[in-house]
Design a protein around this motif. Structure first.
Motif, PDB file in Angstrom:
ATOM      1  N   LEU A 105       6.314 -50.360 -12.913  1.00 36.45           N
ATOM      2  CA  LEU A 105       6.747 -51.447 -13.790  1.00 36.45           C
ATOM      3  C   LEU A 105       7.195 -50.916 -15.142  1.00 36.45           C
ATOM      4  O   LEU A 105       8.272 -51.282 -15.651  1.00 36.45           O
ATOM      5  CB  LEU A 105       5.605 -52.445 -13.960  1.00 36.45           C
ATOM      6  CG  LEU A 105       5.806 -53.544 -15.001  1.00 36.45           C
ATOM      7  CD1 LEU A 105       6.939 -54.469 -14.589  1.00 36.45           C
ATOM      8  CD2 LEU A 105       4.518 -54.334 -15.210  1.00 36.45           C
ATOM      9  N   ILE A 106       6.386 -50.031 -15.752  1.00 41.81           N
ATOM     10  CA  ILE A 106       6.717 -49.492 -17.075  1.00 41.81           C
ATOM     11  C   ILE A 106       7.990 -48.660 -17.022  1.00 41.81           C
ATOM     12  O   ILE A 106       8.856 -48.751 -17.904  1.00 41.81           O
ATOM     13  CB  ILE A 106       5.537 -48.668 -17.615  1.00 41.81           C
ATOM     14  CG1 ILE A 106       4.346 -49.585 -17.896  1.00 41.81           C
ATOM     15  CG2 ILE A 106       5.922 -47.914 -18.890  1.00 41.81           C
ATOM     16  CD1 ILE A 106       3.061 -48.860 -18.227  1.00 41.81           C
ATOM     17  N   PRO A 143       9.712 -59.747  -8.537  1.00 46.83           N
ATOM     18  CA  PRO A 143       8.345 -59.927  -8.024  1.00 46.83           C
ATOM     19  C   PRO A 143       8.270 -59.684  -6.520  1.00 46.83           C
ATOM     20  O   PRO A 143       9.187 -60.037  -5.779  1.00 46.83           O
ATOM     21  CB  PRO A 143       8.023 -61.382  -8.368  1.00 46.83           C
ATOM     22  CG  PRO A 143       9.359 -62.046  -8.501  1.00 46.83           C
ATOM     23  CD  PRO A 143      10.295 -61.000  -9.016  1.00 46.83           C
ATOM     24  N   LYS A 144       7.170 -59.061  -6.095  1.00 50.80           N
ATOM     25  CA  LYS A 144       6.995 -58.798  -4.664  1.00 50.80           C
ATOM     26  C   LYS A 144       6.496 -60.041  -3.955  1.00 50.80           C
ATOM     27  O   LYS A 144       5.782 -60.870  -4.532  1.00 50.80           O
ATOM     28  CB  LYS A 144       5.993 -57.649  -4.466  1.00 50.80           C
ATOM     29  CG  LYS A 144       6.485 -56.319  -4.980  1.00 50.80           C
ATOM     30  CD  LYS A 144       5.467 -55.219  -4.690  1.00 50.80           C
ATOM     31  CE  LYS A 144       5.976 -53.875  -5.177  1.00 50.80           C
ATOM     32  NZ  LYS A 144       4.996 -52.786  -4.913  1.00 50.80           N
ATOM     33  N   GLU A 145       6.882 -60.165  -2.699  1.00 51.86           N
ATOM     34  CA  GLU A 145       6.426 -61.303  -1.903  1.00 51.86           C
ATOM     35  C   GLU A 145       4.946 -61.156  -1.601  1.00 51.86           C
ATOM     36  O   GLU A 145       4.470 -60.090  -1.227  1.00 51.86           O
ATOM     37  CB  GLU A 145       7.218 -61.384  -0.597  1.00 51.86           C
ATOM     38  CG  GLU A 145       8.686 -61.741  -0.780  1.00 51.86           C
ATOM     39  CD  GLU A 145       9.383 -61.926   0.554  1.00 51.86           C
ATOM     40  OE1 GLU A 145       8.670 -61.911   1.588  1.00 51.86           O
ATOM     41  OE2 GLU A 145      10.608 -62.092   0.570  1.00 51.86           O
ATOM     42  N   ARG A 146       4.220 -62.263  -1.767  1.00 49.22           N
ATOM     43  CA  ARG A 146       2.799 -62.248  -1.451  1.00 49.22           C
ATOM     44  C   ARG A 146       2.609 -62.439   0.047  1.00 49.22           C
ATOM     45  O   ARG A 146       3.326 -63.227   0.676  1.00 49.22           O
ATOM     46  CB  ARG A 146       2.071 -63.362  -2.209  1.00 49.22           C
ATOM     47  CG  ARG A 146       2.112 -63.171  -3.715  1.00 49.22           C
ATOM     48  CD  ARG A 146       1.316 -64.265  -4.416  1.00 49.22           C
ATOM     49  NE  ARG A 146       1.326 -64.084  -5.856  1.00 49.22           N
ATOM     50  CZ  ARG A 146       0.469 -63.317  -6.522  1.00 49.22           C
ATOM     51  NH1 ARG A 146      -0.475 -62.658  -5.868  1.00 49.22           N
ATOM     52  NH2 ARG A 146       0.542 -63.213  -7.835  1.00 49.22           N
ATOM     53  N   PRO A 147       1.665 -61.723   0.646  1.00 42.77           N
ATOM     54  CA  PRO A 147       1.427 -61.872   2.083  1.00 42.77           C
ATOM     55  C   PRO A 147       0.972 -63.281   2.419  1.00 42.77           C
ATOM     56  O   PRO A 147       0.193 -63.897   1.691  1.00 42.77           O
ATOM     57  CB  PRO A 147       0.319 -60.847   2.366  1.00 42.77           C
ATOM     58  CG  PRO A 147      -0.333 -60.601   1.042  1.00 42.77           C
ATOM     59  CD  PRO A 147       0.737 -60.766   0.017  1.00 42.77           C
ATOM     60  N   ALA A 148       1.479 -63.797   3.539  1.00 43.50           N
ATOM     61  CA  ALA A 148       1.124 -65.146   3.969  1.00 43.50           C
ATOM     62  C   ALA A 148      -0.317 -65.167   4.470  1.00 43.50           C
ATOM     63  O   ALA A 148      -0.788 -64.222   5.103  1.00 43.50           O
ATOM     64  CB  ALA A 148       2.072 -65.612   5.065  1.00 43.50           C
TER      65      ALA A 148
END
Length: 307
Positions: A223-224, A235-240
């Protein structure tokens, strides 16, 4: 020694005494840390010690310790008074008893330290104490004062030195009853246990700390570096969340998933090899840059970047 000792004094077993030094066995300094900034100016936030009523800043020499008896009612205690009640463990680790390691509840463990002889004298006495603990296959229990408080310390041999682990006092450990008493008594069937044991057997291995990667630290570095280079932040996809209700079905699926051929699964990434300082970085970060790039960094003015 590369690091400064947290404590120096004497280790004593009955009449056998030797000078020793205590060093932290762990470090948090390699982790990325953030400063608080003024969003409008980009300047660091500075904390001042101020009088709660007048709002005026108070110099350190005018600050004393106080124990609160009631609201706005304190008993002041001076530095000299605290020194007058100094315990012997301020300068000496006295070994009080020897116990089996299995008897030490893990909830009492705080943090480890390395204990070694201090200077060129006392190595013989230190070796006698160390090898006695090793031969008896015991843990030595003593007391030591750190940060003005007395702690219990458990000593174990490690290589040519000793590892001392600070222990909590009973009043510092909460009772498990408050948290566990209302857990329902559930009967686990043999079939469920057999399936669960099968999963455990498939996942069994040896504890190798080097194979673990701090994924959050790696994500922070990424990120830095992206923000410094002006790259967009996505943003990364959050696991379902899984919606399996049948526990037996979940266990069977887990067994099948663990037994699936390696070629059917996504190839596992090799863990990043940690560098001597922290780990590989895409770009040098101020205060955490690799040594080989430090000399090449050109002086630049202060610059703020945002995604």
């Amino acid at each position: 020694m590369a690091h400064r000792a947290n404590w120096k004094g004497f280790l004593r077993l009955s009449l056998v005494t030797c000078p020793v030094a205590l060093y932290p066995a762990t470090s948090e300094s390699e982790k990325i840390s953030f400063n608080q900034l003024n969003k409008a100016t980009g300047h660091r936030i500075k904390y001042l010690k101020v009088d709660a009523d007048t709002g005026e800043e108070v110099p350190n020499e005018d600050i004393v310790k106080g124990y609160m008896l009631d609201k706005d009612v304190f008993v002041e205690v001076s530095k000299e008074e605290l020194e007058d009640i100094a315990l012997e463990s301020t300068r000496t680790i006295d070994i009080d008893e020897f116990v089996d390691k299995a008897e030490i509840d893990p909830r009492y463990l705080i943090r480890p330290y390395y204990l070694r002889p201090d200077g060129k004298v006392g190595h013989d006495a230190f070796a006698v104490i160390r090898e006695t603990i090793r031969e008896m296959n015991k843990v030595a229990i003593g007391r030591v004062v750190l940060t003005n408080r007395e702690h219990i310390i458990a000593l174990e041999p490690m290589d040519k030195g000793l590892v001392g682990t600070l222990l909590r006092y009973p009043y510092e450990v909460r009772s498990e009853a408050e948290y566990f008493d209302d857990i329902e008594d559930v009967r686990v069937t043999k079939d469920m246990l057999d399936l669960a044991k099968h999963i455990v057997n498939q996942k069994s291995g040896s504890f190798e700390p080097k194979k673990f990667e701090d994924h959050y630290e790696t994500a922070l570095i990424d990120l830095i570096n992206k923000k410094r280079s002006g790259k967009p932040i996505t943003p990364k996809e959050r696991p379902a969340a899984s919606n399996v209700v049948d526990l037996m079905e979940a266990l069977r699926r887990s067994v099948g998933q663990e037994a699936a051929p390696a070629k059917a699964a996504k190839p596992a990434r090799k863990p990043r090899k940690a560098s001597s300082g922290q780990k590989e970085m895409l770009m040098p970060i101020e205060g955490k840059k690799p040594k080989e790039t430090a000399a090449k960094k050109q002086a630049t003015g202060r610059q703020r970047k945002s995604a």
